[in-house]
Scaffold this active site. Structure first.
Site, PDB file in Angstrom:
ATOM      1  N   ASP A  55       0.836  -1.205   0.000  1.00  0.00           N
ATOM      2  CA  ASP A  55       0.000   0.000   0.000  1.00  0.00           C
ATOM      3  C   ASP A  55       0.873   1.259   0.000  1.00  0.00           C
ATOM      4  OD1 ASP A  55      -2.079   1.755   0.345  1.00  0.00           O
ATOM      5  OD2 ASP A  55      -2.816   0.888   2.217  1.00  0.00           O
TER       6      ASP A  55
ATOM      7  N   ASP B 158     -10.535   4.029  -1.417  1.00  0.00           N
ATOM      8  CA  ASP B 158     -11.156   3.030  -0.549  1.00  0.00           C
ATOM      9  C   ASP B 158     -12.673   2.972  -0.722  1.00  0.00           C
ATOM     10  OD1 ASP B 158      -8.600   2.883   0.367  1.00  0.00           O
ATOM     11  OD2 ASP B 158      -9.142   2.959   2.485  1.00  0.00           O
TER      12      ASP B 158
HETATM   13  C1  GAL Z   1      -5.557   2.277   2.873  1.00  0.00           C
HETATM   14  C2  GAL Z   1      -5.967   1.129   1.989  1.00  0.00           C
HETATM   15  C3  GAL Z   1      -6.948   0.305   2.780  1.00  0.00           C
HETATM   16  C4  GAL Z   1      -6.260  -0.218   4.023  1.00  0.00           C
HETATM   17  C5  GAL Z   1      -5.649   0.931   4.832  1.00  0.00           C
HETATM   18  C6  GAL Z   1      -4.779   0.415   5.972  1.00  0.00           C
HETATM   19  O1  GAL Z   1      -4.715   3.119   2.169  1.00  0.00           O
HETATM   20  O2  GAL Z   1      -6.530   1.601   0.791  1.00  0.00           O
HETATM   21  O3  GAL Z   1      -7.447  -0.750   1.981  1.00  0.00           O
HETATM   22  O4  GAL Z   1      -5.269  -1.135   3.646  1.00  0.00           O
HETATM   23  O5  GAL Z   1      -4.885   1.779   4.026  1.00  0.00           O
HETATM   24  O6  GAL Z   1      -4.192   1.422   6.727  1.00  0.00           O
END
Ligand code: GAL
Length: 746
Positions: free
Chosen positions: A495, A559
Site C-alpha cells: 500500500d 477506498d
Molecule cells: C488504505 C488502503 C486500505 C487499508 C488501509 C490500511 O490506504 O486503501 O485498503 O489497507 O490503508 O491502513
C-alpha cells in the site's frame, strides 16, 4: 477589541448560514483552520484571528495544505438563536452533525468535550483511524453548555495519518434534535427467518434519548414491482428511555419489497420514519449431492509449496480422489487438501472426484507448473473492513475457522489476509521486521491456516510508514520479503501510503513504478509463491503497467465504503481498466462491503441495500475482480451467506478465460455489461442504476442479446425461455439481472 468584534461578525455571516428551506438547521460550510496542536485551542476565547478560513466540504490538502499529515484544528464561531427551540417539540438535545473527518477527531463546544471518533496516536489503546465514519454528536441542553443568542465556539481537534485530511463529504450542520430523533432501526440485531414465500423479522429498535416514547407505528409493505402498497399495519409502540423494542414483521420475500415505518409520538405528534429494504434470497439451497466448485485452474511455480483446497459441497462426509497429480503433490482424501512441491513445468490435467453416500461428482483441475500465478482472481477475506487496525491473531483464527464452518471455503473462498496493524514499532537489531504483541507467532498462525488448506496474506507499504502509521518496508524490501517467505506468507498487499511523500513534485511513470518494482523483484526471488497485490488507488493508470512490475492485481480506486454513493462511484469508473485484465493480472475495485463491517469501530450490517449488494457481487464477478470479503465472518447472517455461495456467480468471476466484462450499452440509468466465458457463453449484467423498479426490453440492445438466444438467470440458477423481442428484464432500483447467454460448447 474592535477588530476582534468585526472579524467575529464577518465570520458569523460567512460560517453559520441558516438553511432557507429548513429554519431549524444551521449549516457550517466554512471554519477557521490551523495546523499543529495545542489544547488551548479548545477554549472559546483562544485567539484565532490569524487562522485561515477554509471549506468544510473538502479535505484541507485541496485548500492550501498539500501533503500535510498530523494534527490540526478547526474552529467555528456560531450564534445559536433561541428561536431554534420553537422548531422542535423537545428542545433538549443539540445535534451537531460533522459529516466525515479524516482520520480522527475530538470535538469541543465552548471548551467542553462533546464527542470523539477514532483514536489519536498517543491513545494508550493505539491509533485508530475512522476517516469514513459519520459524526453525530449530541449535547444535553440542560448542561448549560449552549450559549443561546450568543457566540458559541465549536473547536475540533483533528489528526490525519496519511492521504486526505480533515473535514470532507457533506455539509456539517447544527440543529435541535426532535424527541423521536433518538429512535433508530437496528438491522444488526434483527433476526430474520426466510420461508419459501415470506420472510419474518423481529425488527429491533433503539431509543438513544433519555425519554420514553409512546405512540403508534404505522407500517406499509410496499411492492416496487407493481408500485402498490400490499398491506398497511398499525400497532401501538412503546420504547423506554434509552431502551429497546421489537416489532414483528411478515412480508413477501422477493425483489422490490420495502417495509416503510412511520412512528408517531402520541404527546407531540412528532414523526420518525425508516425504510427496510427487504432482504430476499436468490441462491437456491445447496444440494446434498456432491459437487465440485471453485477455480478449475491453478498456477504454481516449480518447487513452490502448494496448498490447494478442493472446494466441494454435499452431505458430509465427503471423500476425495485425484488422478494425474504431478509428482510431489499428494491429496488428503478426507479434507480434499492437495499439498507438496512439484518441480517439472507443464500443464497437468488432474481428474478430481468427490463422493458421499448420494453419489460422486467429477471435475478437471488444470495445475499449471510454470511462472504465472493467480490464474483466476484471488478469493478470500481481508481484515480491514471489519477490524481496521484492531486486528489480532485470535480474530484471524476465528475468521479462518468460520471460513470453513460456514461452508464458504467449500465454494472457493480461501485467502485469509491480515491488513495493516500487525507490525511491531521497531525492527530487530539486525533489521528484521517483527510482528507486534497482537501476533505472537506468525509461523504458527501460518501453519494453522495451511493445515486447513487456506492461504495467508499480509500487508506492508513501500514507504517508511503504512497508512496506519506502522512500519513500512522502505529500505528493507528484500529482507521483508525473505521474512514473509519464512513465515509462510502467500499474498502481499503493498500500500503506497507514506511513499507518496517521497515522490518528486511532478512524478514520472518510472517514479510511480519504482517502489513496486523493488518489492516485485524481492517477491520473485522467494522460494514460494506470493501473490502481489498493488494498492496505490489506481494512480497513473496502474492497469497499464501493474503486470510489468510483477503485480498480480492492483487497486483501481480509492477506498470503498458501505455506502451506495461510494460503491456506485467505483462502479462508474471500472470500464476504463476492464480491458486490461488477464489471467494473473487483475483490476481490484477494492474489497467487498457485505455482511458486518466497521473498520475497527462498532460493527454494523453493510449499509448498502440487498439489491445494491447483488449488484456489487455481480459487477465484481463480471469484472474478474479479486473477491475479498471484509466482514466479521464469525457473525454471518443468512442473507450474506446466501449471497456468497452462488457457485454460478462465482464461476463467472473465476472463469479461466480471464476476460473482464466490457460496458457494452449505457442507457438512461441502465447499463449492460458483457463478459466472454471460456465455454463460449456470455455473462450479461443488466444494471438499473435508477431510483425506481423498472423494466427494459433486452432483444437487440447488444449483439449478444439477439432474439432466440438461450438465457439463464444466474442468481436463481434457472433457465429462462429463449429471448423474445417482447421480453423485459424487471430490475429493482440499484439492482441487477445477471444472465448467462447462449449455449455452452460441449
Ligand atoms: C488504505 C488502503 C486500505 C487499508 C488501509 C490500511 O490506504 O486503501 O485498503 O489497507 O490503508 O491502513
Amino acid at each position: 477589541m474592535k477588530a476582534r468584534l468585526l472579524s467575529t461578525l464577518a465570520l458569523l455571516a460567512l460560517q453559520a448560514a441558516a438553511r432557507a428551506d429548513s429554519p431549524g438547521i444551521i449549516e457550517l460550510p466554512r471554519a477557521l483552520f490551523a495546523t499543529g496542536d495545542d489544547p488551548a485551542r479548545a477554549k472559546p476565547d483562544f485567539d484565532d484571528r490569524n487562522w485561515v478560513e477554509i471549506s468544510t466540504l473538502a479535505n484541507y490538502e485541496k485548500q492550501g495544505f498539500p501533503g500535510y499529515d498530523g494534527y490540526s484544528w478547526y474552529r467555528f464561531h456560531v450564534r445559536i438563536p433561541s428561536s431554534l427551540k420553537t422548531t422542535v417539540h423537545w428542545p433538549r438535545r443539540l445535534h451537531l452533525y460533522l459529516s466525515s473527518i479524516d482520520d480522527v477527531d475530538q470535538t469541543f463546544l465552548n471548551g467542553a468535550r462533546i464527542g470523539e471518533m477514532g483514536q489519536f496516536p498517543d491513545d494508550p489503546r493505539g491509533y485508530a483511524t475512522r476517516w469514513n465514519g459519520l459524526r453525530d454528536y449530541y449535547v444535553d441542553v440542560a448542561t448549560g453548555l449552549v450559549h443561546w443568542d450568543q457566540d458559541n465556539v465549536i473547536a475540533v481537534r483533528v489528526y490525519d495519518g496519511s492521504g486526505g485530511g480533515g473535514f470532507y463529504r457533506d455539509m456539517p450542520t447544527l440543529s435541535l434534535a426532535e424527541i423521536t430523533d433518538g429512535l433508530s432501526m437496528d438491522l444488526g440485531q434483527t433476526p430474520i427467518e426466510y420461508g419459501p414465500e415470506n420472510f419474518r423479522a423481529r425488527v429491533h429498535w433503539l431509543n438513544s434519548f433519555p425519554i420514553a416514547l409512546d405512540g403508534r407505528m404505522d407500517y406499509e409493505i410496499y411492492d416496487a414491482a407493481t408500485d402498490k402498497v400490499l398491506r398497511r399495519e398499525r400497532a401501538p409502540f412503546h420504547i423506554e428511555a434509552n431502551g429497546q423494542a421489537d416489532l414483528p414483521v411478515d412480508a413477501p420475500q422477493r425483489a422490490g419489497v420495502e417495509v416503510r415505518f412511520h412512528f408517531t409520538e402520541a404527546s407531540t405528534g412528532a414523526v420518525a420514519s425508516a425504510t427496510m429494504h427487504a432482504p430476499y434470497l436468490l441462491t437456491p439451497p445447496e444440494s446434498p449431492s456432491p459437487r465440485i466448485n471453485g477455480a478449475r485452474v491453478q498456477g504454481v511455480r516449480p518447487g513452490s509449496p502448494v496448498y490447494y483446497r478442493i472446494a466441494a459441497t454435499g452431505k458430509a462426509p465427503l471423500n476425495f480422489a485425484a488422478s494425474g497429480l504431478p509428482a510431489g503433490l499428494r491429496l488428503d482424501r478426507g479434507s480434499g487438501v492437495i499439498s507438496g512441491h512439484t518441480r517439472r513445468e507443464g500443464d497437468y490435467r488432474v481428474a478430481l472426484t468427490t463422493s458421499n453416500t448420494l453419489g460422486s461428482a467429477h471435475a478437471t483441475l488444470s495445475i499449471r507448473v510454470g511462472h504465472q500465478l493467480a490464474l483466476t482472481p484471488p478469493m478470500g477475506w481481508n481484515s480491514w473492513n471489519a477490524y481496521g487496525l484492531a486486528v489480532d491473531a485470535a480474530k484471524v483464527r476465528a475468521v479462518a475457522e468460520a471460513m470453513i464452518s460456514t461452508g464458504l471455503a467449500a465454494h472457493g473462498w480461501t485467502y485469509i489476509n491480515i491488513d495493516d496493524g500487525w507490525e511491531a514499532s521497531e525492527r530487530a537489531a539486525d533489521g528484521e521486521i517483527r510482528a507486534n504483541a497482537k501476533f505472537p507467532d506468525m509461523p504458527a498462525l501460518s501453519a494453522y491456516l495451511h493445515e486447513r488448506g487456506l492461504r495467508f496474506g499480509i500487508y506492508s507499504s513501500p514507504g517508511a510508514l503504512t497508512c496506519g502509521r506502522f512500519l513500512g518496508s522502505l529500505g528493507h524490501e528484500r529482507r521483508d520479503a525473505d521474512t514473509y517467505a519464512a513465515w509462510g506468507i502467500d499474498y502481499l498487499k503493498y500500500d503506497m501510503c507514506s511513499y507518496e511523500l517521497l515522490l518528486p513534485k511532478e512524478p514520472t511513470l518510472a517514479d510511480y513504478q519504482a517502489p513496486y518494482r523493488v518489492m516485485g523483484a524481492a517477491l520473485e526471488a522467494q522460494p514460494r509463491d506470493i501473490i502481489y497485490s498493488l494498492c496505490q488507488y489506481g494512480v497513473a493508470e496502474v492497469w497499464k503497467w501493474g503486470g510489468e512490475v510483477r503485480g498480480n492485481s492492483w487497486r483501481t480506486t480509492g477506498d470503498i465504503e458501505d455506502s451506495w454513493s461510494v460503491t456506485r462511484e467505483i462502479m462508474g469508473s471500472q470500464h476504463l481498466s476492464a480491458p486490461f485484465a488477464s489471467p494473473g493480472h487483475w483490476n481490484d475495485p477494492d474489497m467487498l462491503v457485505v455482511g458486518e463491517v466497521g473498520w475497527g469501530g462498532a460493527l454494523h450490517p453493510s449499509r448498502i441495500t440487498p439489491d445494491e449488494q447483488y449488484s456489487h457481487i455481480s459487477l465484481w464477478s463480471l469484472l474478474a475482480a479479486p473477491l475479498l470479503l471484509g466482514n466479521e465472518l464469525t457473525h454471518l447472517d443468512a442473507f450474506t451467506r446466501n449471497l456468497l455461495v452462488n457457485d454460478e456467480v462465482i464461476a463467472i468471476d473465476q472463469d479461466p478465460l480471464g476476460h473482464a466484462a466490457r460496458r457494452a450499452w449505457v442507457g438512461d440509468d441502465w447499463e449492460i455489461w458483457v463478459r466472454d466465458l471460456a465455454d463460449g457463453r456470455r455473462a450479461v449484467g443488466v444494471f438499473n442504476f435508477g431510483d425506481r423498479f423498472r423494466r427494459l426490453k433486452l432483444a437487440g440492445r447488444v449483439p449478444e442479446l439477439a432474439p432466440g438466444v438461450a438465457l439463464r438467470d444466474v442468481w436463481r440458477q434457472r433457465n429462462l425461455a429463449p429471448l423474445t423481442t417482447g421480453y423485459e428484464a424487471a430490475v429493482p432500483s440499484h439492482g441487477v439481472l445477471l444472465l448467462a447467454v447462449g449455449k455452452a460448447r460441449p
